[in-house]
Every structure is written in C-alpha cells, then in structure tokens.
Design a protein around this motif. Structure first.
Motif, mmCIF file in Angstrom:
data_model
loop_
_atom_site.group_PDB
_atom_site.id
_atom_site.type_symbol
_atom_site.label_atom_id
_atom_site.label_comp_id
_atom_site.label_asym_id
_atom_site.label_seq_id
_atom_site.Cartn_x
_atom_site.Cartn_y
_atom_site.Cartn_z
ATOM 1 N N ARG A 2 69.752 33.829 22.464
ATOM 2 C CA ARG A 2 68.698 33.174 22.027
ATOM 3 C C ARG A 2 67.218 33.867 22.386
ATOM 4 O O ARG A 2 67.224 34.092 23.797
ATOM 5 C CB ARG A 2 68.785 31.669 22.482
ATOM 6 N N ARG A 3 66.477 33.981 21.536
ATOM 7 C CA ARG A 3 65.115 34.489 21.777
ATOM 8 C C ARG A 3 63.936 34.177 21.237
ATOM 9 O O ARG A 3 64.370 33.272 20.246
ATOM 10 C CB ARG A 3 65.152 36.188 21.862
ATOM 11 N N VAL A 5 61.501 33.519 18.391
ATOM 12 C CA VAL A 5 61.310 34.111 17.416
ATOM 13 C C VAL A 5 60.014 33.676 16.618
ATOM 14 O O VAL A 5 60.052 32.428 16.189
ATOM 15 C CB VAL A 5 62.371 34.149 16.309
ATOM 16 N N LEU A 106 63.238 51.447 0.890
ATOM 17 C CA LEU A 106 63.376 51.431 2.531
ATOM 18 C C LEU A 106 62.280 52.250 2.785
ATOM 19 O O LEU A 106 62.380 53.341 3.400
ATOM 20 C CB LEU A 106 64.763 52.079 2.849
ATOM 21 N N ARG A 108 60.439 53.569 5.063
ATOM 22 C CA ARG A 108 60.363 53.779 6.579
ATOM 23 C C ARG A 108 58.763 54.571 6.881
ATOM 24 O O ARG A 108 58.531 54.933 7.864
ATOM 25 C CB ARG A 108 61.282 55.237 6.788
ATOM 26 N N ALA A 132 59.460 46.916 4.324
ATOM 27 C CA ALA A 132 60.038 47.319 5.707
ATOM 28 C C ALA A 132 58.917 47.804 6.540
ATOM 29 O O ALA A 132 58.815 47.512 7.750
ATOM 30 C CB ALA A 132 61.191 48.541 5.384
ATOM 31 N N LEU A 136 58.115 46.405 10.002
ATOM 32 C CA LEU A 136 57.947 47.194 11.483
ATOM 33 C C LEU A 136 56.609 46.995 11.938
ATOM 34 O O LEU A 136 56.480 47.021 13.387
ATOM 35 C CB LEU A 136 58.279 48.640 11.097
ATOM 36 N N LYS A 139 56.374 43.784 13.932
ATOM 37 C CA LYS A 139 57.220 43.767 15.148
ATOM 38 C C LYS A 139 56.475 44.626 16.216
ATOM 39 O O LYS A 139 56.442 44.045 17.318
ATOM 40 C CB LYS A 139 58.615 44.330 14.950
ATOM 41 N N LEU A 145 59.760 38.057 13.476
ATOM 42 C CA LEU A 145 59.991 37.491 12.128
ATOM 43 C C LEU A 145 61.291 36.844 11.954
ATOM 44 O O LEU A 145 62.217 37.216 12.691
ATOM 45 C CB LEU A 145 59.968 38.710 11.022
ATOM 46 N N PRO A 146 61.434 35.859 11.385
ATOM 47 C CA PRO A 146 62.564 34.992 11.059
ATOM 48 C C PRO A 146 63.538 35.828 10.198
ATOM 49 O O PRO A 146 63.081 36.804 9.651
ATOM 50 C CB PRO A 146 62.215 33.676 10.452
ATOM 51 N N PRO A 147 64.812 35.295 10.286
ATOM 52 C CA PRO A 147 65.787 36.182 9.428
ATOM 53 C C PRO A 147 65.442 36.410 7.968
ATOM 54 O O PRO A 147 65.986 37.382 7.476
ATOM 55 C CB PRO A 147 67.207 35.447 9.656
ATOM 56 N N ASP A 148 65.007 35.499 7.501
ATOM 57 C CA ASP A 148 64.632 35.565 6.012
ATOM 58 C C ASP A 148 63.416 36.644 5.546
ATOM 59 O O ASP A 148 62.853 36.855 4.354
ATOM 60 C CB ASP A 148 64.616 34.251 5.293
ATOM 61 N N PRO A 150 63.003 39.918 5.868
ATOM 62 C CA PRO A 150 62.987 41.168 5.381
ATOM 63 C C PRO A 150 63.095 40.715 3.817
ATOM 64 O O PRO A 150 62.600 41.712 3.092
ATOM 65 C CB PRO A 150 64.341 41.432 5.865
ATOM 66 N N GLU A 151 63.898 39.799 3.024
ATOM 67 C CA GLU A 151 63.862 39.682 1.702
ATOM 68 C C GLU A 151 62.472 39.136 1.408
ATOM 69 O O GLU A 151 62.096 39.452 0.243
ATOM 70 C CB GLU A 151 65.110 38.567 1.659
ATOM 71 N N ASP A 154 60.118 41.795 0.983
ATOM 72 C CA ASP A 154 60.147 42.849 -0.279
ATOM 73 C C ASP A 154 59.868 42.083 -1.498
ATOM 74 O O ASP A 154 59.432 42.857 -2.327
ATOM 75 C CB ASP A 154 61.977 43.104 -0.205
ATOM 76 N N TYR B 37 68.965 42.140 4.714
ATOM 77 C CA TYR B 37 68.554 40.737 4.311
ATOM 78 C C TYR B 37 69.224 39.817 5.220
ATOM 79 O O TYR B 37 69.635 38.787 4.751
ATOM 80 C CB TYR B 37 68.716 40.342 3.059
ATOM 81 N N SER B 38 69.599 40.331 6.407
ATOM 82 C CA SER B 38 70.033 39.429 7.427
ATOM 83 C C SER B 38 71.650 38.862 7.223
ATOM 84 O O SER B 38 71.741 37.685 7.128
ATOM 85 C CB SER B 38 69.164 38.410 7.783
ATOM 86 N N PRO B 62 63.788 45.348 8.743
ATOM 87 C CA PRO B 62 62.739 45.680 9.748
ATOM 88 C C PRO B 62 62.756 44.986 10.823
ATOM 89 O O PRO B 62 61.671 44.553 11.565
ATOM 90 C CB PRO B 62 61.522 45.780 8.962
ATOM 91 N N GLY B 81 73.212 31.622 25.340
ATOM 92 C CA GLY B 81 72.534 32.809 26.304
ATOM 93 C C GLY B 81 71.333 33.156 26.293
ATOM 94 O O GLY B 81 70.391 32.584 25.352
ATOM 95 N N PRO B 120 67.773 33.947 17.371
ATOM 96 C CA PRO B 120 67.460 32.268 16.626
ATOM 97 C C PRO B 120 67.593 32.284 15.088
ATOM 98 O O PRO B 120 66.707 33.103 14.436
ATOM 99 C CB PRO B 120 66.060 32.118 17.481
ATOM 100 N N TYR B 125 71.680 31.336 9.232
ATOM 101 C CA TYR B 125 71.075 32.052 7.936
ATOM 102 C C TYR B 125 72.460 32.758 7.296
ATOM 103 O O TYR B 125 72.063 33.200 6.057
ATOM 104 C CB TYR B 125 70.072 32.931 8.383
#
Lengths: 351, 134
Positions: A2-3, A5, A106, A108, A132, A136, A139, A145-148, A150-151, A154, B37-38, B62, B81, B120, B125
């Motif tokens: 857990r960190r 976000v 991608l 880069r 991407a 980056l 970051k 950024l939350p898990p959604d 990247p999508e 894009d 995409y996670s 990214p 954790g 998190p 997801y």
C-alpha cells in the motif's frame, strides 16, 4: 504494498464548463484518496474558433502539493489569471438559489513542455506527448497515477496529445494567506476548430460503481448539436440536458464585464448538461458541433473506433422507430375495428 | 561410424523413454508476463515443480506496478503492508514504468498461487493472476 497514489487529474473542455457538486471535468485525488482541493469549477466558451477556458481550484486546507492533468484540444495561446466572478455568475444563471460553488504508441519519447505559468499557488505546465510520455512526466514530477491512468491517458493522447498539468502547492497557498474555500481562477485561450468536453477523465481513479456528478455549461454562438445527445429519450448514458436557450443579455453583460472576458459576444446560446453516471459507464466525451451543421464528431466523443464504447443510436432513428410503432398500432386498431364490424369485404367467388 | 550412430540412437531412445517415464525433469522454464493498462497477460499460468522458472515481467505502462506471488496468507499480509519497494526476494518484484524485470523461482511441490499487484487500487482494478504448479 500500500502506498500513496495521488493522481489528481482534471479534465478540460471547450465550450463552457462549470462543475458544481463535483470536480469539473476531472478527478482530483489527494494522497490516500483524500480530496484536498475542495473542488474545481470550470468555464469554457467557444467563439470565433477560439476556446476560452476558465477554471478555479479551491483551497481546502491542509499541506503538501497536489495537482491535476487535463487533456486539451489544442495548444493554448495564453494562460493567465482568470476573472473574479465569471464562474459564480454562470452558476447563478441556471441555479439561482444555490449557495454552492462553484498517440499513444509506446511513447518512450519524453513529453515536450510547451508552456509554464505560475498563478498564485498553482504551477501550470502545458505538455505535448503520447499517453506513456505524459504518464512518465507526471511520475517524474511527483504525480502518482491510479491504475486506470495508462488507458485514460492513451484515450486522450490518441486524439489530442496536449495536456495541462497543474500542481497546487497547499503550503504556498497557506503562506499566501489563502483561506479554505478560496479559489484561483485560471483562463486558458485555445484556438481550435473542434470543441469537445472531456467527460471520461471525471471517472479517473474512481471505482466502477462510484457515481460521477458534474454540471457542464456550454456557451456557443448558436444552439449546438451534441454526441451523445443529452436530450434523447434513450441512451443518454447519464448525460442529461437541463438548460438550453439563448443566453440572457444580462448574463452576457455580466460575463463581459469580468477580467479578461471582453471577448464574450453580444448573442450566444447557453446550454447546461448534468452528468450523473456510474464511473464504469462514463467512457466517452461530449462532442459538440457549434457550427450549425449538426454533425458532432464520433472521434471527439471518443466512441468506437476511437474508444471502448459504441456510439448510442441517433435520436432521429429513435423518433423514426417511435413513429413507425405508432403507425403500426393505429393500423392494427383500424384493422381489428373493421373485422369486428364486418367491414372487410371478401371478393365474390367467380367475380 | 556405425558404432557412433548406434550409440546416438540408444541415447536418444533412453532420453525419450526417460521423459515418458518421468525420470528426467524438463529443463528451465521461461514465462513472459506482460502488464498493459494495469492488467496481467496471461492471467493464468501453469509451470512444473522442481525446475527453475524464470518469469519475465514486462511493464508496458507509464506507472509503477508490482508482482507479488504467494498463497492467500502471503497476499493478505501484503494487502496491509507498507514496503515502498520490493527487491531481493524472487517472488516479490517491483517493476518501474516501461521496464522489464526477470526473476527465477524453483517450486518445490505442486500448489496453486496468486500473483497480485498490491499498489493502491490495482488489485481491485483487476491486477490478479493465478499460477498453477503441477
């Protein structure tokens, strides 16, 4: 593990956008999911091929730095401090008693920084790059950024690789004497021939079942056509038209008298869209055709093949279906009446 | 020459027979898992026990991700954790944005495990996969 976000992503729009109960076209998320910016109120107006975008970040107290990333339809020609009452005046126009507020690939390649502006406690950076590259950059500059993300990045970068990152320094805001609830208006001018209002980014970082609520105001030279059609009987997908009429001259005069708002035309059409959708359903944007041609773009709305959702059926076809249904019903009733009354004549044998 | 050919044939036959009878274990395995995409692809994998398996973890996003492989108790510990970064333990791997990490594990016995990203919101997801050790 857990960190934290913290991924404040705010979206943008063309036309006129004001968000009252929720963040304007974007999800502002602070560390641990706490929202530290009280809300974002946004106004975007489209006139003579130029979008005027005004948004405000409200200070909700606390410390640290927070920010947002907003997809833009083009490269801004200026980013300055906004007027003082434009947003509040718009809300008062439609909700008078309310005391409220207001390529991919991608990539880069690194994101290209086009402009940097400091307004009060806000550091605003205009960026160009694929999803991407923007991710980056975010970051590297302390955004989480939350898990959604990247999508979603894009989804926007495939159509317009311009983003606005705004980081809000709460410590600096406190040092400046900003009180809880104080807003910092920002006015962005964007030459563009295709206005759209990003809605999908409102759901960024939200669980699928969470609700996204926002009010979107559009100020255009004439009555706009939209996709999805918020006035439709079906398939509005949580997007509802709640106001559509010529803007009053008093409203336009009040807007015009605010700082940097002299561009407001003498005549305009005011539209208000209420967003009330599940986050999992809000996977498109609002395309607007303000030209009078009545052809909002599939691409601007982000519907398939430019996004994950199919465009809803056009209202015209729904009305046509309804008309056909009514005609069939009348026909059936007429036939039954004729049969019951013996009114149908059979041809005579041998005739 | 004839003797050499005969020897080769005998050795080949023995190898085939050994494989069939299970006397000879398969060689080191290499499994590629992509993160886009996670989500993990593939999200279900089978590997043999008793041989080293190298997992190639390719993060195409990214943003940061992690690949934590273990049983239910292990996953529950990691849900609560606080480690900011994982390194040095083969079944606990952090993968930076747009990067690739390799890790090698030898499983001692058949079992079923899960691999999950516990950053998190990532598990919710859909960043979950199942590893079957046969």
């Amino acid at each position: 593990m857990r960190r934290l976000v913290a991924a404040p992503l705010v979206a943008f729009s063309l036309l006129l956008v004001v968000v009252a109960p929720a963040f304007a076209c974007g999800g502002l998320i602070g560390p641990n999911g706490a929202v530290n910016l009280l809300r974002t109120t946004t106004l975007a107006a489209y006139h003579n091929g130029v979008e005027h975008y005004v948004t405000a970040f409200q200070f909700a107290g606390g410390g640290g730095a927070f920010g947002s990333i907003t997809p833009l339809p083009g490269i801004p020609s200026s980013v300055v401090r906004g007027g003082d009452w434009t947003l509040q005046r718009l809300v008062r126009e439609t909700d008078p008693p309310s005391p409220t507020l207001l390529f991919a690939g991608l990539a880069r390649d690194s994101a290209q920084v086009l402009q940097q502006v400091r307004i009060d406690a806000l550091d605003i950076t205009i960026l160009k790059g694929g999803g991407a590259a923007i991710g980056l950059w975010a970051k590297q500059h302390g955004f989480r950024l939350p898990p959604d993300a990247p999508e979603v990045l894009d989804f926007y970068a495939n159509r317009s690789p311009i983003f606005m990152a705004a980081s809000f320094d709460a410590d600096a805001a406190a040092a400046r004497g900003q009180s809880v609830g104080d807003g910092t208006p920002v006015h962005i001018t964007i030459p563009t021939d295709n206005p759209w209002v990003p809605l999908r980014i409102l759901a960024l970082g939200k669980a699928a079942s969470e609700t996204v609520q926002a009010d979107v105001y559009l100020l255009t030279d004439r009555k706009p056509a939209m996709l999805p059609d918020p006035s439709g009987l079906l398939a509005s997908r949580g997007v509802k038209l709640t106001h559509s009429e010529a803007a009053s001259s008093s409203l336009l005069a009040d807007l015009r008298s605010d700082k940097g708002m002299s561009w407001v035309p003498q005549r305009a059409w005011l539209t208000k869209i209420a967003i009330d959708a599940k986050a999992s359903d809000l996977r498109f944007d609002l395309a607007i055709d303000a030209s009078g041609a009545g052809s909002p773009s599939l691409r601007d709305a982000g519907f398939a093949p430019f996004g994950p959702m199919k465009a809803p059926p056009q209202q015209i076809s729904l009305w046509l279906l309804l008309l056909i249904g009514v005609a069939l019903a009348f026909g059936a009733v007429g036939w039954l009446t004729a049969v019951a009354g013996g009114g149908i004549r059979r041809p005579l044998a041998g005739a | 020459m004839r003797v050499l050919l005969l020897l080769s044939a005998v050795v080949g036959l023995l190898l085939v027979a050994g494989q069939a009878a299970g006397f000879i274990q398969p060689g080191p395995q290499r499994v590629e898992i992509r993160i886009h995409y996670s989500h993990f692809t593939p999200s279900a994998i089978s590997v043999p026990h008793g041989v080293p398996v190298t997992f190639v973890l390719i993060n195409q996003d990214p943003i940061d991700h992690e690949w934590l492989l273990g049983d239910a108790a292990f996953q529950e510990r990691h849900r609560k954790g606080t480690e900011p970064h994982h390194a040095g333990t083969p079944n606990e791997v952090s993968i930076g944005p747009l990067s690739t990490v390799e890790t090698t594990i030898t499983f001692g016995s058949p079992q079923t495990l899960q691999y999950i990203c516990h950053l998190p919101g990532h598990e919710e997801y859909g960043m979950v996969g199942t590893l079957t050790v046969s």
